[in-house]
Design an enzyme around this catalytic site. Structure first.
Site, PDB file in Angstrom:
ATOM      1  N   SER A  15      39.538  36.291  41.138  1.00 22.75           N
ATOM      2  CA  SER A  15      40.511  37.138  40.457  1.00 22.75           C
ATOM      3  C   SER A  15      40.874  38.283  41.384  1.00 22.75           C
ATOM      4  O   SER A  15      40.082  38.656  42.257  1.00 22.75           O
ATOM      5  CB  SER A  15      39.901  37.693  39.168  1.00 22.75           C
ATOM      6  OG  SER A  15      40.692  38.740  38.636  1.00 22.75           O
ATOM      7  N   TYR A  28      32.823  41.671  35.166  1.00 27.04           N
ATOM      8  CA  TYR A  28      33.875  40.744  35.593  1.00 27.04           C
ATOM      9  C   TYR A  28      34.164  40.939  37.074  1.00 27.04           C
ATOM     10  O   TYR A  28      34.241  39.977  37.848  1.00 27.04           O
ATOM     11  CB  TYR A  28      35.127  40.961  34.742  1.00 27.04           C
ATOM     12  CG  TYR A  28      36.227  39.961  35.005  1.00 27.04           C
ATOM     13  CD1 TYR A  28      36.169  38.693  34.448  1.00 27.04           C
ATOM     14  CD2 TYR A  28      37.328  40.286  35.788  1.00 27.04           C
ATOM     15  CE1 TYR A  28      37.174  37.761  34.675  1.00 27.04           C
ATOM     16  CE2 TYR A  28      38.338  39.374  36.019  1.00 27.04           C
ATOM     17  CZ  TYR A  28      38.255  38.117  35.455  1.00 27.04           C
ATOM     18  OH  TYR A  28      39.253  37.199  35.678  1.00 27.04           O
TER      19      TYR A  28
END
Length: 124
Positions: A15, A28
């Site tokens: 990401s 995350y």
């Protein structure tokens, strides 16, 4: 099989938040940063075996996760689109095209890289 045939391509998914951090998503960010680091190490380990290993790192993409994060609210979607210099949210097809490219012979001299599919998000 890739070792036996002496070639192959692996594309991992991370990401944009593996490259830049959001203070409200530390776990995350850590997990996506780990994917990027693992990709680099594996790329070095298997380069001489003819196996290329890269990672695609999208920013905000029109997915179920995006819908859940925005609660379907147009003003939240507009805000998130505005975070990208290109002025919109990415599509799953754009991510798929990046994966196809890295998997193809057109990327035969690319290994250990992070391909940002982020509409310029990280560049700012």
């Amino acid at each position: 099989q890739m070792l036996k045939q002496g070639s192959g391509a692996i594309v991992n998914m991370a990401s944009a938040n593996g490259v830049v951090a959001f203070p409200t998503f530390p776990l995350y960010t850590a997990s996506k940063s780990a994917v990027i680091g693992l990709t680099k190490a594996a790329a070095l380990q298997y380069a001489k075996a003819g196996i290329r290993i890269n990672v695609v790192a999208p920013a905000v993409i029109e997915t179920d996760m995006f819908e859940a994060a925005t609660g379907g609210q147009d003003e939240v979607k507009a805000y998130m689109a505005g975070l990208h210099p290109i002025g919109r949210i990415g599509t799953p097809l754009e991510v798929a095209n990046a994966i196809l490219f890295l998997s193809s012979d057109m990327a035969s001299f690319i290994t250990g890289e992070t391909l940002m599919v982020d509409g310029g998000y990280v560049a700012q």
